[in-house]
Every structure is written in structure tokens, then in C-alpha cells.
Design a protein around this motif. Structure first.
Motif, mmCIF file in Angstrom:
data_model
loop_
_atom_site.group_PDB
_atom_site.id
_atom_site.type_symbol
_atom_site.label_atom_id
_atom_site.label_comp_id
_atom_site.label_asym_id
_atom_site.label_seq_id
_atom_site.Cartn_x
_atom_site.Cartn_y
_atom_site.Cartn_z
ATOM 1 N N THR A 172 44.517 44.819 42.768
ATOM 2 C CA THR A 172 43.831 43.711 42.242
ATOM 3 C C THR A 172 43.180 43.531 44.010
ATOM 4 O O THR A 172 42.216 42.855 45.101
ATOM 5 C CB THR A 172 43.716 42.635 41.395
ATOM 6 N N ALA A 173 44.360 42.617 44.285
ATOM 7 C CA ALA A 173 44.866 42.380 45.804
ATOM 8 C C ALA A 173 43.682 43.118 47.043
ATOM 9 O O ALA A 173 42.777 42.853 47.849
ATOM 10 C CB ALA A 173 45.028 41.471 46.572
ATOM 11 N N LEU A 174 43.753 44.700 46.702
ATOM 12 C CA LEU A 174 43.641 45.347 47.469
ATOM 13 C C LEU A 174 42.181 46.203 47.463
ATOM 14 O O LEU A 174 41.452 46.101 48.358
ATOM 15 C CB LEU A 174 43.979 46.744 47.785
ATOM 16 N N ALA A 175 41.626 46.155 46.085
ATOM 17 C CA ALA A 175 40.314 46.321 46.224
ATOM 18 C C ALA A 175 39.262 44.923 46.362
ATOM 19 O O ALA A 175 38.202 44.923 46.449
ATOM 20 C CB ALA A 175 40.352 46.278 44.785
ATOM 21 N N LEU A 176 39.515 43.665 46.381
ATOM 22 C CA LEU A 176 39.066 42.610 46.788
ATOM 23 C C LEU A 176 38.969 42.421 47.619
ATOM 24 O O LEU A 176 37.766 41.944 48.526
ATOM 25 C CB LEU A 176 39.444 41.299 45.487
ATOM 26 N N PHE A 177 39.832 43.021 48.955
ATOM 27 C CA PHE A 177 39.675 42.180 50.319
ATOM 28 C C PHE A 177 38.440 43.040 50.733
ATOM 29 O O PHE A 177 37.927 42.100 51.878
ATOM 30 C CB PHE A 177 40.746 43.508 51.538
ATOM 31 N N VAL A 256 46.036 35.583 45.178
ATOM 32 C CA VAL A 256 45.223 36.053 44.333
ATOM 33 C C VAL A 256 44.086 34.767 43.925
ATOM 34 O O VAL A 256 42.587 34.405 43.614
ATOM 35 C CB VAL A 256 46.124 35.618 42.392
ATOM 36 N N VAL A 257 44.563 32.948 44.021
ATOM 37 C CA VAL A 257 44.240 32.248 44.777
ATOM 38 C C VAL A 257 42.993 32.413 45.879
ATOM 39 O O VAL A 257 41.458 31.534 44.839
ATOM 40 C CB VAL A 257 45.131 30.993 45.180
ATOM 41 N N VAL A 258 43.059 33.062 46.843
ATOM 42 C CA VAL A 258 42.216 33.470 47.903
ATOM 43 C C VAL A 258 41.424 34.354 47.581
ATOM 44 O O VAL A 258 39.944 34.060 47.606
ATOM 45 C CB VAL A 258 42.743 33.150 49.505
ATOM 46 N N LEU A 259 42.180 35.362 47.056
ATOM 47 C CA LEU A 259 40.865 36.670 47.015
ATOM 48 C C LEU A 259 39.803 36.699 45.626
ATOM 49 O O LEU A 259 38.629 37.133 45.538
ATOM 50 C CB LEU A 259 41.568 37.676 47.025
ATOM 51 N N LEU A 260 40.599 36.407 44.589
ATOM 52 C CA LEU A 260 39.468 35.881 43.170
ATOM 53 C C LEU A 260 38.140 35.116 43.533
ATOM 54 O O LEU A 260 37.355 35.572 43.048
ATOM 55 C CB LEU A 260 40.491 35.398 42.078
ATOM 56 N N ALA A 261 38.293 33.747 44.057
ATOM 57 C CA ALA A 261 37.558 33.104 44.221
ATOM 58 C C ALA A 261 36.490 33.722 45.199
ATOM 59 O O ALA A 261 35.220 33.807 45.289
ATOM 60 C CB ALA A 261 38.155 31.719 44.131
ATOM 61 N N GLY A 262 37.119 34.146 46.287
ATOM 62 C CA GLY A 262 36.326 34.535 47.518
ATOM 63 C C GLY A 262 34.997 36.316 46.943
ATOM 64 O O GLY A 262 34.667 36.402 47.017
ATOM 65 N N ALA A 263 35.692 36.787 45.801
ATOM 66 C CA ALA A 263 35.011 38.108 45.593
ATOM 67 C C ALA A 263 34.625 37.797 44.495
ATOM 68 O O ALA A 263 32.815 37.802 44.643
ATOM 69 C CB ALA A 263 36.276 39.053 44.683
ATOM 70 N N LEU A 276 41.846 38.084 37.119
ATOM 71 C CA LEU A 276 41.577 39.228 37.647
ATOM 72 C C LEU A 276 40.443 40.513 37.232
ATOM 73 O O LEU A 276 39.585 41.469 38.261
ATOM 74 C CB LEU A 276 43.235 39.672 37.428
ATOM 75 N N VAL A 277 40.400 40.539 36.099
ATOM 76 C CA VAL A 277 39.653 41.351 35.632
ATOM 77 C C VAL A 277 38.166 40.850 35.688
ATOM 78 O O VAL A 277 37.330 41.712 36.263
ATOM 79 C CB VAL A 277 39.000 41.567 34.008
ATOM 80 N N ASP A 278 37.373 38.911 36.259
ATOM 81 C CA ASP A 278 36.451 39.339 35.972
ATOM 82 C C ASP A 278 35.797 39.293 37.487
ATOM 83 O O ASP A 278 34.869 39.915 37.974
ATOM 84 C CB ASP A 278 36.097 37.672 35.865
ATOM 85 N N ALA A 279 36.965 39.038 38.184
ATOM 86 C CA ALA A 279 36.541 39.299 39.967
ATOM 87 C C ALA A 279 36.910 40.767 40.162
ATOM 88 O O ALA A 279 35.864 41.117 41.015
ATOM 89 C CB ALA A 279 38.195 38.421 40.656
ATOM 90 N N LEU A 280 37.005 41.135 39.561
ATOM 91 C CA LEU A 280 37.408 43.067 39.266
ATOM 92 C C LEU A 280 36.039 43.057 39.252
ATOM 93 O O LEU A 280 35.576 44.124 40.027
ATOM 94 C CB LEU A 280 38.275 43.782 39.343
ATOM 95 N N THR A 290 39.492 47.123 33.975
ATOM 96 C CA THR A 290 40.144 47.948 32.649
ATOM 97 C C THR A 290 41.476 48.043 32.521
ATOM 98 O O THR A 290 42.157 47.132 31.571
ATOM 99 C CB THR A 290 39.612 49.006 32.078
ATOM 100 N N LEU A 291 41.614 48.464 33.462
ATOM 101 C CA LEU A 291 43.771 49.229 33.678
ATOM 102 C C LEU A 291 44.474 47.650 33.863
ATOM 103 O O LEU A 291 45.061 47.431 34.038
ATOM 104 C CB LEU A 291 43.692 49.474 35.105
ATOM 105 N N VAL A 292 43.862 46.611 35.085
ATOM 106 C CA VAL A 292 43.803 45.344 34.876
ATOM 107 C C VAL A 292 44.785 44.031 34.170
ATOM 108 O O VAL A 292 45.060 43.660 33.377
ATOM 109 C CB VAL A 292 43.767 44.658 36.253
#
Length: 483
Positions: A172-177, A256-263, A276-280, A290-292
Motif C-alpha cells: 500500500t505504501a509503495l502504491a501511494l508514494f 500509514v499515518v502520512v501516506l493514507l491521508a496524503g493520498a 488502506l482500502v479506501d486510500a488505494l 481488493t487484495l489488501v
């Protein structure tokens, strides 16, 4: 020693499997205790405090846990017993202090799986359309059954499950960077609360109310010392394991705290049941989302599974010492504490039938913060009263470090009251009932008068078993008349 002092046969039937875990497995245990907290729960702190306020709350709680972990590392190396915080507090504050600390940890560890299994039920319903008591009972039965096969086997299964959850977080982190936008962190409009701003939209009161959610990123990592009697080299492995777990959890918390809200935006993440799912989804990664979503269940299971391990070792230690009924510390031929696994599991299942996962979780957090204060105080008292105690690992900063943990744990306790007074008062009532049990009854049934006496008895029993090839503990697990 009183009339409840028991013979070698008593202790022979109450032995855990030595050498089951090295420091890496212990670090994995620490991560698995906590990892479900990265998937959901913490993010509601953003709804209480805004992103900036939650970062302050989570930072304070991260500091509290890190200071506590450093203090526990010293005590676990000096006192490598299965009781963890109970064992440390008994050395520092005597039988009453030891029991009250153990009781606070037990409230946390007995209630947390009940809350988590409710969340597991919701996840299973999302995936398969099934939920309710039958699902709760199935998960309790399966994972207690795995623990009954033995510590080494259970911990290896736990590592696999935790690995899947960690993979989900890192993927998830890699996808949101690539889609991170700092402006999304501050998309909650300031309220009219005192001190409100774009960074603190709900003011300083919001930070206070967000403290329990900051804890959710690290809650239960303190359980690593409960595996001390099963470690290969407790004085070395337990400090390495708990510190390694904490450092890893700090990294995943930041991600998770930085990347999810940033996305996806702070407002959306603060209201999400599956952040995590909603951020993706917001970042247009539906397949990974779906995988996460599926692997989020692995995160919940990892924490559920490992906390069952933790409560069983604590109940085992309290029972072996005579604080709880002695039959709870009987171990099987595989050296698993059978009744210490089953009885709290039945209790947790009954609690889960209430369906009030948030309330149960709040109660677990109250138990945790009380135990943190008592464990930090134990470190301070042991430094003052027992300077001669052999300490293979010494806490950097000494009592200043444990003093920080003590103060912040009391602040966190007040934060739980600010968020949910009902959970606070219910837990104090449960704590009062447990204390009454000790002062009215079990203080008269202790196996040993002092911690040193108890540890000496256990050490003598271990030496006797090693000399006899361990056959005594593996032949008959029925209670002796004394037990």
C-alpha cells in the motif's frame, strides 16, 4: 513458605517449552500483537483531532511506548519470567503490586481478542456474507487449537500470518508514494474550539481525545516479555525482540499515518472503516485495494492469534504463583498451558457476544494504560531498591526514560476518559472486582512469599526436569491434590 508450598511434582506439571523462540521470532511476536492496529481504528483519531492533532497524539504515544519498551527490555533481561509485567512488579512492589499489575495486563489481554474477533466477524461478512457468534466461536476454537499444539509451532504460524499483513502495508505504501499530496493532510476545516487552526482543526482538546487512537498503533507490543521462559537466551533475545518490534512498528505507523491521508485526504481517512482500502481506491488501485481488503483479515487474525498467546502465558504465571486457581497453570505433554488458553478464551467469546467492539476495545486500553504506569513505576523502584540486580541490558536514560513512560501513561489514561467515560468506569469496576479477589482470598494461597522464592522454586524444578530428561512433566497432566 506457607502451607500452599508445593512439591517438585507441582512445578513439573507447570513447565513451558524452553528454547522455542529466538530474538527474530520474538520480534515477530511483538509485531503481530500490534499489526491489526495499522489496518483500522487509529484513523478515527483524525476525526477527533484532525491530521496535525493526531500526529501530535500519535507522537506522544509513540514516545510513551518507546520509553516503556526500553524499560521493559532491562527488566525482562534481569527477570526472564513468563509473567512479564507481573513478574517485574512483584520484584519491585511485592505480591499485591505484582498482582495488580498482572490484573491490569490481564484485563487488556482478555478483552482485546474479544474486540478483535468482532472486527474479524465484520471482515468475514464483507468477504463471505457470514458473521455472528458461530464465526467468533470458530476463530477462537481454531486458533486456541493451534496454540495447544505447542509454542514453537504456534509462533511459526503467527509469523506467516503477520508476514501477509506486513506485505499488505508495504505494498500500500509503495502504491501511494506517487500520489501523495501534502495539501490533503489539512482538508478538515477548523472548528471554533480553543486553539483551532488548519493544523489543529479541533484544537488541543482534540489532541487529548485522540490519545487512545494513537495507542492503537502500538497497543500490546509490551507483551513480548511474556515469552521469556520460552526464549532461547532470554537475557539477550527478549530485549532485542521487543526493541526490534517497536522500531519496525514506528516505521509502519509513519507510513500509514502520512501516506493514507496524503493520498485520500484527512477527512476521508478519519471517517473510513477500511482506511488502506479506501486510500488505494482513491489512488485508482482497485485490484490492490481488493487484495489488501483480504489481507486486512490476516492483520486482524495475527493480532488475535498472538494476544491469545500473551494472555495464556500471563494466566499461566499468575496461576503457577497461586494468584489465580492453580489448575489454570497445568501444561500438556507439548508444554502448552491448556487451561490458561481455554478458560480466558471462553470468557472472551462470551464478552464478544455483546457485539460492542468499540466499548470492549476502550476497556482494553484502560487496562493497558494502568499496567503501563505500574510497569514504568516498577522500573524506577527496581533501580532505586535493587541496584545490585544483574542487568544484562540497561535502559538508556535510566529512570528518566521510565519516568517519561509513567507520566505519559497517566496522560493517556485521562485521554480514554475524555473519549469514552463508560469504558473507563466499567474497567475500573472490573479492576476492583479482581483486586477484591486477591485481598479477600488469593493472597493466602500464594506458592511463595517472595518473588525470589518463586523464581528459585521454578529454577529448581527446571534443573530436576533436565536431569531426569523431562519425563516427569510429560507423563501425567492431571492436577495433584495440592494443585
Amino acid at each position: 513458605m506457607n502451607d500452599a508450598t508445593l512439591d517438585q511434582d507441582y512445578l513439573a506439571k507447570r513447565q513451558l517449552k524452553k528454547g522455542s523462540a529466538g530474538w527474530l521470532l520474538l520480534a515477530g511476536l511483538g509485531v503481530s500483537y500490534v499489526i491489526s492496529g495499522d489496518f483500522a481504528g487509529w484513523n478515527f483519531g483524525i476525526a477527533e483531532a484532525g491530521w496535525g492533532g493526531f500526529v501530535i497524539a500519535a507522537g506522544l504515544m509513540g514516545l510513551m511506548y518507546f520509553a516503556l519498551v526500553l524499560s521493559l527490555a532491562e527488566m525482562s533481561a534481569a527477570i526472564p519470567a513468563a509473567g512479564g509485567g507481573y513478574s517485574f512488579a512483584r520484584q519491585a512492589m511485592g505480591p499485591a503490586g505484582g498482582y495488580l499489575t498482572g490484573l491490569a495486563v490481564l484485563i487488556e489481554y482478555a478483552l482485546a481478542p474479544a474486540a478483535i474477533v468482532i472486527f474479524i466477524g465484520a471482515a468475514v461478512e464483507e468477504l463471505l456474507g457470514l458473521n455472528g457468534p458461530a464465526i467468533y466461536a470458530l476463530f477462537y476454537a481454531v486458533f486456541i487449537g493451534i496454540h495447544l499444539t505447542g509454542a514453537g509451532e504456534a509462533l511459526k504460524v503467527m509469523m506467516v500470518i503477520s508476514g501477509l499483513a506486513v506485505f499488505a502495508i508495504l505494498a500500500t505504501a509503495l502504491a501511494l508514494f506517487g500520489v501523495f499530496d501534502a495539501s490533503n493532510l489539512f482538508d478538515i476545516a477548523p472548528s471554533d474550539a480553543a486553539g483551532a487552526s488548519a493544523f489543529l482543526p479541533f484544537g488541543w482538546a482534540g489532541v487529548w481525545a485522540a490519545l487512545p487512537f494513537g495507542m492503537w498503533l502500538f497497543l500490546a507490543v509490551e507483551g513480548v516479555p511474556l515469552a521469556a521462559e520460552e526464549a532461547k537466551n532470554p537475557a539477550r533475545d527478549v530485549p532485542r525482540g521487543i526493541i526490534g518490534a517497536m522500531l519496525f512498528l514506528l516505521v509502519t505507523a509513519v507510513l500509514v499515518v502520512v501516506l493514507l491521508a496524503g493520498a485520500a485526504g484527512a477527512g476521508a481517512i478519519g471517517a473510513s472503516g477500511v482506511p488502506l482500502v479506501d486510500a488505494l481506491k482513491a489512488a485508482d488501485h482497485p485490484t490492490l485495494a481488493t487484495l489488501v481488503n483480504v489481507l486486512g483479515l490476516a492483520g486482524l487474525v495475527a493480532s488475535f492469534f498472538s494476544i491469545i498467546y500473551g494472555y495464556s502465558r500471563l494466566v499461566f504465571a499468575l496461576s503457577r504463583a497461586g494468584y489465580l486457581p492453580k489448575m489454570l497453570s497445568l501444561t500438556s505433554r507439548r508444554k502448552a498451558p491448556t487451561w490458561a488458553l481455554v478458560v480466558p478464551g471462553v470468557f472472551g467469546f462470551l464478552v464478544s457476544l455483546s457485539g460492542e467492539g468499540d466499548l470492549i476495545l476502550g476497556m482494553a486500553v484502560v487496562g493497558a494504560t494502568v499496567s503501563y504506569a505500574l510497569m514504568a513505576l516498577s522500573h524506577i523502584l527496581l533501580r532505586v531498591k535493587r541496584p545490585e540486580l544483574a542487568r544484562p541490558y540497561r535502559t538508556p536514560g535510566g529512570i528518566l526514560t521510565s519516568g517519561v513512560a509513567l507520566v505519559l501513561s497517566l496522560v493517556a489514561l485521562s485521554g480514554v476518559y475524555a473519549f469514552d467515560p463508560r469504558a473507563f468506569l466499567y474497567t475500573l469496576g472490573l479492576f476492583a472486582l479482581g483486586a477484591a479477589y486477591f485481598f479477600l482470598y488469593s493472597r493466602n494461597t500464594l506458592v511463595a512469599k517472595t518473588a525470589e522464592e518463586e523464581f528459585a522454586l521454578v529454577a529448581d524444578a527446571e534443573e530436576s526436569l533436565e536431569a531426569s530428561g523431562g519425563t516427569d512433566a510429560e507423563t501425567d497432566t492431571r492436577p495433584s491434590p495440592a494443585g
